[in-house]
Design a protein around this motif. Sequence first.
Motif, PDB file in Angstrom:
ATOM      1  N   GLU A  16      19.500 -13.070  -1.878  1.00  0.00           N
ATOM      2  CA  GLU A  16      18.596 -12.747  -2.995  1.00  0.00           C
ATOM      3  C   GLU A  16      18.433 -14.022  -3.811  1.00  0.00           C
ATOM      4  O   GLU A  16      19.150 -15.010  -3.580  1.00  0.00           O
ATOM      5  N   ARG A  69      19.544 -11.018   4.936  1.00  0.00           N
ATOM      6  CA  ARG A  69      20.606 -10.007   4.859  1.00  0.00           C
ATOM      7  C   ARG A  69      20.810  -9.422   6.249  1.00  0.00           C
ATOM      8  O   ARG A  69      19.831  -9.016   6.890  1.00  0.00           O
ATOM      9  N   GLU A 118      21.240  -6.677   7.813  1.00  0.00           N
ATOM     10  CA  GLU A 118      21.158  -5.215   7.775  1.00  0.00           C
ATOM     11  C   GLU A 118      20.604  -4.732   9.107  1.00  0.00           C
ATOM     12  O   GLU A 118      20.105  -5.523   9.904  1.00  0.00           O
ATOM     13  N   GLY A 172      10.206  -1.843   7.372  1.00  0.00           N
ATOM     14  CA  GLY A 172      10.421  -2.205   5.965  1.00  0.00           C
ATOM     15  C   GLY A 172      11.774  -2.828   5.693  1.00  0.00           C
ATOM     16  O   GLY A 172      12.112  -3.081   4.546  1.00  0.00           O
ATOM     17  N   ASN A 181      10.153 -13.040  -6.954  1.00  0.00           N
ATOM     18  CA  ASN A 181      11.277 -12.752  -7.848  1.00  0.00           C
ATOM     19  C   ASN A 181      11.009 -13.366  -9.227  1.00  0.00           C
ATOM     20  O   ASN A 181      10.516 -14.484  -9.327  1.00  0.00           O
ATOM     21  N   LEU A 239      23.565  -4.074  -6.631  1.00  0.00           N
ATOM     22  CA  LEU A 239      24.185  -5.354  -6.963  1.00  0.00           C
ATOM     23  C   LEU A 239      24.951  -5.164  -8.271  1.00  0.00           C
ATOM     24  O   LEU A 239      24.504  -4.420  -9.147  1.00  0.00           O
ATOM     25  N   ALA A 258      10.106  -2.740  -5.182  1.00  0.00           N
ATOM     26  CA  ALA A 258      10.569  -3.704  -6.186  1.00  0.00           C
ATOM     27  C   ALA A 258      11.756  -3.106  -6.920  1.00  0.00           C
ATOM     28  O   ALA A 258      11.855  -1.886  -7.072  1.00  0.00           O
ATOM     29  N   GLY A 259      12.643  -3.983  -7.376  1.00  0.00           N
ATOM     30  CA  GLY A 259      13.790  -3.488  -8.130  1.00  0.00           C
ATOM     31  C   GLY A 259      14.325  -4.571  -9.032  1.00  0.00           C
ATOM     32  O   GLY A 259      14.161  -5.760  -8.760  1.00  0.00           O
ATOM     33  N   GLY A 276      16.405  -5.383 -13.200  1.00  0.00           N
ATOM     34  CA  GLY A 276      17.050  -4.891 -14.408  1.00  0.00           C
ATOM     35  C   GLY A 276      17.624  -6.016 -15.231  1.00  0.00           C
ATOM     36  O   GLY A 276      17.394  -7.199 -14.964  1.00  0.00           O
ATOM     37  N   PHE A 335      13.456  -9.086 -11.793  1.00  0.00           N
ATOM     38  CA  PHE A 335      13.186  -8.144 -10.693  1.00  0.00           C
ATOM     39  C   PHE A 335      12.794  -8.934  -9.461  1.00  0.00           C
ATOM     40  O   PHE A 335      12.499 -10.137  -9.545  1.00  0.00           O
ATOM     41  N   GLY A 368       9.763  -6.827  -2.628  1.00  0.00           N
ATOM     42  CA  GLY A 368       9.884  -7.129  -1.202  1.00  0.00           C
ATOM     43  C   GLY A 368       8.494  -7.305  -0.604  1.00  0.00           C
ATOM     44  O   GLY A 368       7.694  -6.370  -0.589  1.00  0.00           O
ATOM     45  N   ARG A 372       7.491  -5.105   2.473  1.00  0.00           N
ATOM     46  CA  ARG A 372       7.173  -3.717   2.096  1.00  0.00           C
ATOM     47  C   ARG A 372       5.822  -3.638   1.399  1.00  0.00           C
ATOM     48  O   ARG A 372       5.054  -2.716   1.625  1.00  0.00           O
TER      49      ARG A 372
END
Length: 434
Positions: free
Chosen positions: A82, A113, A115, A120, A129, A261, A283-284, A286, A305, A308, A311
């Motif tokens: 990230e 990552r 994963e 997606g 970002n 995270l 999107a995410g 905080g 934030f 992606g 996506r």
Amino acid sequence: MAQIQAIKGFADLFPAQSALFLRMEAAARAVFPRYAYGELRTPLMEPTELFQRSIGTETDVVRKEMYSFADAKGRSMTLRPEATAGVMRAYIEHGVAARETVSKFFTIGPMFRHERPQKGRMRQFHQINCECLGPREPEADAELICMLMEFLDTLGLTGLTLHINSLGCPVCRPAYRTLLRTWLASLAPDALCEDCRRRAETNPLRVLDCKVPDCKDNTAAAPHILDHQCPECSAHFAAVTRLLRARKIPFDIDHRLVRGLDYYTRTTFEVVSGDIGAQGSVAGGGRYDGLVSSLGGPDVAGLGFACGMERLALLMREQDIPTPRPDFYLAVLDDSCRDTAFSLAQDLRLAGLAGILGFDPRSVKSALRQADKSRARFALLLGPDELAGGTVMLKNMENGEQCAMPRADAAARLAALSSPAAQGPAAATSGEHA
Ligand code: HAM
């Protein structure tokens, strides 16, 4: 000889896909600077410890998803999973806080990552970002979310839901964590999946985020973090939501939104689409007020934030968001016309038009089929008759109108016809045409 193939989860982006990425990048570069964000480019590789200390050693990202390896001197390096950690490192290393009280950066680029790849979800993926360092006020949270929603809106995307929650702060979260841990311990032994049984002890908030249906059902009645916050955190959240309502940004309060995270404090949010399958979070982000100081920097608040891009690209395709089209397809209908056509195509490009020179001496019909396939707005046909008459045939591929015109006028005529004004109000705002 065996063919060499790309690494699983690492994709080649051909022009149809990269056109969508370019569109997102153009939108980012148009929207974010209006909120005083400037672009920061940080390295793709950082010392592993940076991610362990910022993202948290108990998170899935650090426990099992990082591409880490030893360099020639045996130091552990990691391909960034990230962007936030690298931005923090750069901000601290360059002493930015001493020069300005508010700093705003955006970054665009690949992340890594390990994963399980699926629709997606890639092992190399791309994020847009944003990070804002300095402000503690709730206006900063609301501004960041407004900016994200404006960015998504600029792309023409619809049907997105903003989820929002607050994770409290070091004053109130420990008591909630203890309360939740006790509540989880009161469940039947098989109520949680294996991962959550471990998380219930090490990181109980992450249990709320588990996607396993049984875990979700069995924790539906868990206490809400918003009901257990200190007055300062409650007031902050109330102000953020009030400002969003005032700007008519719809949102759902999501008590289970804890994010994957560890650095978050107070406001957390995600934007989710139901149109692209299981990996619907586009999107995410905080607030992360303690992150800079935990990495050895000054006590500076922060929030941000990431979107992606893969996506968003899926969603843009799903919602038929248009990508740029060539202005012309110039068809050479006879070998005798090749030199003239070559020159005309160059004149058109130098006049700012985008297009293709196609050699199709078989028939007008097949030339028009090629023009249609290329998605060009206009077909230009050049055969012996046009060559002799100093003209070129123009066909508008959208409405079928056609006419002959002097070749010397072609650049000006096409430029006028391709201008956003000539294409109507929708095209004028679509940003489709360079
Ligand atoms: P994140 O939620 O881990 O947050 O990732 C943000 C977005 O990146 C996700 O919503 C998703 O769209 C995309 N994404 C994540 N993993 C993948 C993957 N394997 N394949 C495709 N897309 C993916 C962060 O990364 C935080 N650094 C965001 C942030 C910035 N918080 C504060 N500042």
